[in-house]
Design a protein around this motif. Sequence first.
Motif, mmCIF file in Angstrom:
data_model
loop_
_atom_site.group_PDB
_atom_site.id
_atom_site.type_symbol
_atom_site.label_atom_id
_atom_site.label_comp_id
_atom_site.label_asym_id
_atom_site.label_seq_id
_atom_site.Cartn_x
_atom_site.Cartn_y
_atom_site.Cartn_z
ATOM 1 N N PRO A 69 15.994 42.982 45.242
ATOM 2 C CA PRO A 69 15.058 42.399 44.267
ATOM 3 C C PRO A 69 14.500 43.427 43.295
ATOM 4 O O PRO A 69 14.343 43.129 42.102
ATOM 5 N N SER A 70 14.203 44.632 43.790
ATOM 6 C CA SER A 70 13.639 45.645 42.898
ATOM 7 C C SER A 70 14.611 46.027 41.792
ATOM 8 O O SER A 70 14.202 46.325 40.659
ATOM 9 N N PHE A 71 15.901 46.011 42.105
ATOM 10 C CA PHE A 71 16.904 46.313 41.078
ATOM 11 C C PHE A 71 17.119 45.112 40.159
ATOM 12 O O PHE A 71 17.190 45.250 38.932
ATOM 13 N N ALA A 72 17.231 43.922 40.733
ATOM 14 C CA ALA A 72 17.473 42.715 39.935
ATOM 15 C C ALA A 72 16.355 42.474 38.932
ATOM 16 O O ALA A 72 16.589 41.956 37.831
ATOM 17 N N HIS A 73 15.116 42.851 39.297
ATOM 18 C CA HIS A 73 13.981 42.631 38.407
ATOM 19 C C HIS A 73 13.748 43.801 37.455
ATOM 20 O O HIS A 73 12.839 43.725 36.624
ATOM 21 N N ASN A 74 14.542 44.859 37.571
ATOM 22 C CA ASN A 74 14.376 45.997 36.674
ATOM 23 C C ASN A 74 14.654 45.571 35.242
ATOM 24 O O ASN A 74 15.679 44.955 34.953
ATOM 25 N N LYS A 75 13.743 45.919 34.345
ATOM 26 C CA LYS A 75 13.861 45.483 32.952
ATOM 27 C C LYS A 75 15.110 46.029 32.271
ATOM 28 O O LYS A 75 15.598 45.441 31.295
ATOM 29 N N SER A 76 15.658 47.149 32.779
ATOM 30 C CA SER A 76 16.842 47.748 32.165
ATOM 31 C C SER A 76 18.130 47.371 32.875
ATOM 32 O O SER A 76 19.201 47.825 32.492
ATOM 33 N N ALA A 77 18.025 46.549 33.924
ATOM 34 C CA ALA A 77 19.235 46.095 34.605
ATOM 35 C C ALA A 77 19.839 44.909 33.865
ATOM 36 O O ALA A 77 21.060 44.769 33.760
ATOM 37 N N ILE A 208 24.413 37.211 40.138
ATOM 38 C CA ILE A 208 23.509 37.538 41.238
ATOM 39 C C ILE A 208 22.124 37.918 40.716
ATOM 40 O O ILE A 208 21.095 37.460 41.226
ATOM 41 N N ILE A 209 22.083 38.749 39.688
ATOM 42 C CA ILE A 209 20.802 39.183 39.128
ATOM 43 C C ILE A 209 20.006 37.992 38.598
ATOM 44 O O ILE A 209 18.801 37.852 38.866
ATOM 45 N N LYS A 210 20.667 37.129 37.841
ATOM 46 C CA LYS A 210 19.976 35.959 37.289
ATOM 47 C C LYS A 210 19.514 35.011 38.399
ATOM 48 O O LYS A 210 18.426 34.431 38.321
ATOM 49 N N ALA A 211 20.338 34.853 39.440
ATOM 50 C CA ALA A 211 19.966 33.965 40.544
ATOM 51 C C ALA A 211 18.749 34.500 41.286
ATOM 52 O O ALA A 211 17.836 33.731 41.644
ATOM 53 N N ILE A 212 18.700 35.808 41.515
ATOM 54 C CA ILE A 212 17.561 36.402 42.218
ATOM 55 C C ILE A 212 16.284 36.253 41.395
ATOM 56 O O ILE A 212 15.212 35.926 41.920
ATOM 57 N N ARG A 213 16.394 36.477 40.102
ATOM 58 C CA ARG A 213 15.214 36.305 39.248
ATOM 59 C C ARG A 213 14.732 34.855 39.258
ATOM 60 O O ARG A 213 13.525 34.589 39.310
ATOM 61 N N LEU A 214 15.664 33.939 39.207
ATOM 62 C CA LEU A 214 15.299 32.520 39.196
ATOM 63 C C LEU A 214 14.719 32.108 40.544
ATOM 64 O O LEU A 214 13.727 31.364 40.606
ATOM 65 N N ASP A 215 15.292 32.590 41.638
ATOM 66 C CA ASP A 215 14.780 32.259 42.973
ATOM 67 C C ASP A 215 13.370 32.784 43.161
ATOM 68 O O ASP A 215 12.512 32.102 43.730
ATOM 69 N N GLU A 216 13.122 33.984 42.686
ATOM 70 C CA GLU A 216 11.801 34.579 42.813
ATOM 71 C C GLU A 216 10.771 33.759 42.040
ATOM 72 O O GLU A 216 9.669 33.493 42.530
ATOM 73 N N ALA A 217 11.156 33.354 40.829
ATOM 74 C CA ALA A 217 10.238 32.558 40.005
ATOM 75 C C ALA A 217 10.017 31.184 40.607
ATOM 76 O O ALA A 217 8.916 30.627 40.539
ATOM 77 N N GLU A 257 11.872 29.428 32.252
ATOM 78 C CA GLU A 257 11.066 30.038 31.191
ATOM 79 C C GLU A 257 10.483 31.374 31.654
ATOM 80 O O GLU A 257 10.382 32.316 30.864
ATOM 81 N N LEU A 258 10.101 31.456 32.919
ATOM 82 C CA LEU A 258 9.593 32.721 33.450
ATOM 83 C C LEU A 258 10.672 33.798 33.424
ATOM 84 O O LEU A 258 10.401 34.955 33.088
ATOM 85 N N VAL A 259 11.892 33.422 33.786
ATOM 86 C CA VAL A 259 13.014 34.372 33.742
ATOM 87 C C VAL A 259 13.264 34.817 32.300
ATOM 88 O O VAL A 259 13.515 35.999 32.026
ATOM 89 N N ASN A 260 13.193 33.898 31.357
ATOM 90 C CA ASN A 260 13.382 34.218 29.947
ATOM 91 C C ASN A 260 12.315 35.198 29.464
ATOM 92 O O ASN A 260 12.620 36.175 28.767
ATOM 93 N N LEU A 261 11.069 34.952 29.844
ATOM 94 C CA LEU A 261 9.986 35.855 29.451
ATOM 95 C C LEU A 261 10.181 37.244 30.051
ATOM 96 O O LEU A 261 9.916 38.254 29.403
ATOM 97 N N ARG A 262 10.641 37.306 31.285
ATOM 98 C CA ARG A 262 10.890 38.590 31.929
ATOM 99 C C ARG A 262 11.947 39.372 31.162
ATOM 100 O O ARG A 262 11.834 40.590 30.980
ATOM 101 N N GLY A 263 12.985 38.690 30.700
ATOM 102 C CA GLY A 263 14.027 39.358 29.929
ATOM 103 C C GLY A 263 13.521 39.860 28.594
ATOM 104 O O GLY A 263 13.871 40.957 28.146
#
Length: 360
Positions: A69-77, A208-217, A257-263
Amino acid sequence: MDNTHSGGALATRQEFGGSIATHATTETASAYVAAQAKAVVEARYVMALRRPRNWDQVRQDLLKECRRPSFAHNKSAYYRKPIGDGVEGLGIRFVEVALRCMTNVLVETTMIFEDETKEIHRVSVTDLESNLTYPLDVRVTKTVERSKPGDDGSYVSVRKNSYGKNVYTVPATDDDLLNKRAAQISKAIRTLGLRIIPGDMQDEAEGIIKAIRLDEAARDPDTERKRIADSFNEIGVKAADLTEYLGHTLDTCSPAELVNLRGIYGAIRDGESSWKSVMENKAEQQAGKGAGAGAGNTGGGKTLPTCSAENFAKKSPGWKKQVEAGKKVNDLIAMIETKELLTADQKMEIAGWANGGAQE
């Protein structure tokens, strides 16, 4: 008897069986450096041949990193740029991890030119196993834009921004130049690295990265909403600004929308964009939709053609000059797409022409 020779001095080498006289050549510093560089390159290729990568292991290691999760949520990943309907892509942190997992990849950066106004760095990424190299020259100007002249009142040039205020081009400080150089070189490494990394692995990692971000949100939207609001507040974007962008309050945000804002936050934080360009792009998109549904259609109902790779390469120099002259990326893309549609990769390349990756 004269022990000298036109080819060099006579040298004696002691061995177990006696001594051997040879002619020694005088080595210069440049010859030594060249020989050292040659030895290093040869050693890298030898090690690559002795320890070839295992693609199954590379895939497992890379996807394991992406599942953190820490990598998937990294703004530069993984980021999202406010260009058109939005351009998403894998970032420099993903490329760094992927190249490390692949092994036997050489990344080199060399300054090939410098004067008082600019530096040119050659960045190259080489797959040592296939002997495939992708080079790219990066131009770093030694100036930055500021809202006021230097302390002594001097400046290189001045222009008006979209608010009608003066924007001054002033010489960059050492810190400014260091940041610009690092940002431009990182973008070049990202671009070249993605050419080395297999496309199927990129697609799988992206999913995988997008799925983890969406699951977290989706799992805890309240906590994610607060994190995003706090993150934007750190870069000067208030909750009211986010409400204006979304068209509704934060507490009614969907996980997507939360995932979009994070990006978007990641793109702004990395200097790839700005909140002003985000809002301008949204206004342009709304104006385009209001002008009539069916973007990309002509009055006769004909769909605009997609810009081919050959046509893009032919027209790129002219378009790039417009960006360097101060034209905003979104304005250029909007102008181009009145005649032909651009792909996401083409939009990304145009965005990279802007100084520092963002437009005022």
